[in-house]
Design an enzyme around this catalytic site. Structure first.
Site, short mmCIF file in Angstrom:
data_model
loop_
_atom_site.label_atom_id
_atom_site.label_comp_id
_atom_site.label_asym_id
_atom_site.label_seq_id
_atom_site.Cartn_x
_atom_site.Cartn_y
_atom_site.Cartn_z
N GLU A 175 0.86 -15.06 6.66
CA GLU A 175 0.45 -13.70 6.30
C GLU A 175 -1.05 -13.63 6.04
O GLU A 175 -1.70 -12.61 6.32
CB GLU A 175 1.24 -13.24 5.07
CG GLU A 175 0.98 -11.82 4.62
CD GLU A 175 1.60 -10.77 5.53
OE1 GLU A 175 1.30 -10.78 6.74
OE2 GLU A 175 2.35 -9.92 5.02
N THR A 189 -5.80 -2.14 7.08
CA THR A 189 -5.55 -2.57 5.70
C THR A 189 -6.86 -2.68 4.93
O THR A 189 -6.93 -2.31 3.75
CB THR A 189 -4.81 -3.91 5.68
OG1 THR A 189 -3.57 -3.77 6.38
CG2 THR A 189 -4.51 -4.35 4.25
#
Length: 306
Positions: free
Chosen positions: A128, A181
């Site tokens: 991630e 993001t």
């Protein structure tokens, strides 16, 4: 076992009041991955469909996560991996997390399950980090464990799974726009008013209590975000209209899924979820922005062999 195929579900993170600590696992929405044992040690990605992603394992979210598990044991074989992406990157429903969680699960299965799903969360965070720049578990944890998850802390990693109330459904509207993001992080304030922190803490406690007691009204009252949503909602066209019409049509609550641009609503029962989905669609149907809409039960199993 020399080959397996797995389903890697999409997820909703934050859930309004649970910024960076809460998430839930969706059903029927997700990627598929295939793993095979190989005589050549290491991890080799042999096929990718549905997305333009690097084949080099050390530059791929799934590859990095898979290597983290494989390198932690004295494996006598390597892994060949196929990635079939069905969750669009940047959709706000855990595309990179599905890859990372699926990779660690698949490798662990072929190794004979040396690790529990809970232990795999830490490995999946390594992958991630390639996508987001930091290790976090609010998407990979529900993807692996299923249901709802609370990340209580990271030192050491402490993740609590909460089984979903049986009638709880999620509706997700994914507008085909990009919200990076990094941009979604950049609009946040580094400090928050004390009063807002107290409100958010109360809502998070209420959400968790509502999930444990199957109190749908309490869940609805708790789905309120005073820290993040006020700064991020302008990044998503027609957010307020979609949220308001979802609640007006029976949703318990609505908010931004992850960093966006997807908008989610939680509902009690499939009938209400379908009504809410139609209402949410009606807002974007009048715009030039294309979109996808999903209706899903909460998946209590997480990533699984298919």
């Amino acid at each position: 076992m020399n080959e397996i195929k797995i389903f890697c579900p999409a997820t909703i993170a934050n859930l309004n009041c649970g910024f960076d600590v809460m998430g839930l696992c969706l059903d029927d929405i997700g990627d598929e991955m295939i793993f095979r044992k190989s005589e050549t040690k290491g991890v080799k990605i042999t096929k990718i469909t549905g997305a333009d992603l690097p084949y080099e394992a050390t530059k791929n979210v799934a590859g990095v996560a898979a290597l983290a598990v494989l390198n932690s044991v004295e494996a006598t074989f390597g892994i060949e991996m196929e990635i079939h992406k069905k969750i669009k990157a940047g959709s706000g429903i855990g595309s990179s997390s599905a890859s990372a969680a699926g990779a660690v699960f698949g490798v662990n299965e072929l190794l004979g399950k040396p690790y529990t799903k809970e232990e795999l969360v830490d490995f999946s965070m390594k992958g991630e980090a390639i996508a987001s720049g930091c290790e976090h578990a609010d998407n990979v944890a529900p993807c692996l464990l299923g249901g709802f998850t609370l990340v209580r802390g990271y030192n050491p990693l402490d993740v609590i799974k909460i089984t979903s109330p049986i009638e709880l459904y999620a509706v997700v509207l994914h507008p085909h726009i990009e919200v990076k993001t990094a941009d979604a992080r950049a609009v946040l304030e580094p400090t928050v008013p004390f009063k807002n922190a107290i409100t958010q803490t109360g809502n998070l406690g209420g959400l968790i209590a509502g999930l444990y007691t199957n109190d749908y009204e309490l869940i609805g009252r708790s789905l309120n975000d005073v820290l993040v949503e006020p700064f991020r909602k302008h990044l998503i066209p027609h957010f307020n209209e979609v949220k308001n019409i979802a609640v007006q049509n029976g949703a318990l609550g609505s908010g931004i899924s992850g960093a966006g641009p997807s908008i989610f609503a939680l509902c009690k029962g499939e009938k209400i979820a379908k009504k809410v989905a139609e209402a949410m669609k009606s807002i974007y149907a009048t715009t030039v922005i294309s979109f996808d809409i999903y209706i899903s039960k909460v998946n209590d199993e997480g990533v699984k062999v298919i």
